[in-house]
Design a protein around this motif. Structure first.
Motif, short mmCIF file in Angstrom:
data_model
loop_
_atom_site.label_atom_id
_atom_site.label_comp_id
_atom_site.label_asym_id
_atom_site.label_seq_id
_atom_site.Cartn_x
_atom_site.Cartn_y
_atom_site.Cartn_z
N UNK A 87 0.81 -1.21 0.00
CA UNK A 87 0.00 0.00 0.00
C UNK A 87 0.85 1.28 0.00
N UNK A 88 1.93 1.39 0.77
CA UNK A 88 2.75 2.61 0.68
C UNK A 88 3.34 2.81 -0.71
N UNK A 89 3.71 1.72 -1.37
CA UNK A 89 4.23 1.82 -2.73
C UNK A 89 3.16 2.31 -3.69
N UNK A 90 1.94 1.81 -3.54
CA UNK A 90 0.84 2.26 -4.38
C UNK A 90 0.57 3.74 -4.17
N UNK A 91 0.59 4.16 -2.93
CA UNK A 91 0.35 5.58 -2.63
C UNK A 91 1.44 6.45 -3.25
N UNK A 92 2.68 6.02 -3.12
CA UNK A 92 3.78 6.79 -3.69
C UNK A 92 3.66 6.87 -5.21
N UNK A 93 3.31 5.77 -5.85
CA UNK A 93 3.15 5.76 -7.31
C UNK A 93 2.01 6.68 -7.72
N UNK A 94 0.94 6.71 -6.96
CA UNK A 94 -0.19 7.59 -7.26
C UNK A 94 0.22 9.05 -7.16
N UNK A 95 0.96 9.38 -6.12
CA UNK A 95 1.41 10.76 -5.93
C UNK A 95 2.35 11.17 -7.05
N UNK A 96 3.28 10.30 -7.41
CA UNK A 96 4.21 10.61 -8.50
C UNK A 96 3.45 10.81 -9.81
N UNK A 97 2.49 9.95 -10.11
CA UNK A 97 1.69 10.10 -11.32
C UNK A 97 0.91 11.40 -11.33
N UNK A 98 0.33 11.75 -10.20
CA UNK A 98 -0.43 12.99 -10.10
C UNK A 98 0.47 14.20 -10.31
N UNK A 99 1.64 14.22 -9.67
CA UNK A 99 2.56 15.35 -9.79
C UNK A 99 3.06 15.47 -11.24
N UNK A 100 3.39 14.35 -11.87
CA UNK A 100 3.83 14.41 -13.27
C UNK A 100 2.72 14.91 -14.19
N UNK A 101 1.51 14.46 -13.98
CA UNK A 101 0.39 14.92 -14.79
C UNK A 101 0.15 16.41 -14.59
N UNK A 102 0.18 16.84 -13.36
CA UNK A 102 -0.03 18.25 -13.06
C UNK A 102 1.09 19.10 -13.66
N UNK A 103 2.32 18.63 -13.55
CA UNK A 103 3.45 19.36 -14.14
C UNK A 103 3.35 19.47 -15.63
N UNK A 104 2.96 18.39 -16.29
CA UNK A 104 2.80 18.42 -17.74
C UNK A 104 1.68 19.38 -18.14
#
Length: 171
Positions: A87-104
């Motif tokens: 679960x912590x890995x899933x949360x981290x992957x979700x946050x990274x995906x969100x930040x990358x999408x927002x940055x793009x």
């Protein structure tokens, strides 16, 4: 009495080489009243050890300790599933995906090189004809797909050029 044997036992005692029986013999020797003067300085140590061995816990000791502890708390272990462990890995992957999408999104919104010309008249009355609405949505998705493809290709090429430059500097 064989004082030479006692002196040898004392030497071994100071070097921690005596057995329990030998230590008991030393304690018995120093508990007697007729200890020679040159060995009298060790008497207090062995008498103290003997007294400490004789002392024990009082009868109410257990009752007082159990009263302070109170009722034991039962803690049950639970099984942790593989999903819960990750679960912590899933949360981290979700946050990274969100930040990358927002940055793009921010990058292409504020730093786009192409001027944006919104043609709002093209979307008026397109819902009266379903075929026309379908065509407009298809065209919009196709344009979006091309833009994303171009941006991903340029980012990929930029990343490759950075890696090539880094490898050339290392060589």
């Amino acid at each position: 009495m064989d004082y030479k044997n006692i002196e040898q036992l004392l030497e071994r005692y100071w070097q921690c080489d005596t057995t329990l029986e030998e230590e008991s013999r030393l304690r018995d020797f120093f508990l007697k009243a007729d200890v020679p003067d040159h060995l009298r300085k060790y008497r207090e140590l062995f008498v103290y050890q003997y007294i400490q061995q004789q002392e024990g816990l009082s009868e109410e000791f257990d009752a007082r300790i159990l009263q302070r502890i109170g009722e034991p708390v039962v803690v049950k272990a639970r099984r942790v599933s593989w999903t819960r462990r990750c679960m912590p890995l899933f949360r981290a992957a979700t946050i990274v995906g969100f930040v990358l999408s927002l940055g793009t999104a921010v990058r292409y919104t504020f730093w786009s090189d192409e001027p944006v010309d919104y043609d709002y008249d093209a979307y008026i009355d397109t819902y009266d004809d379903p075929a026309m609405a379908y065509e407009e949505v298809t065209n919009a998705l196709w344009v979006l797909s091309e833009k994303l493809s171009v941006s991903l290709d340029t980012e990929f090429e930029d990343t490759l050029s950075v890696i090539r430059d880094h490898k050339l500097r290392e060589e």
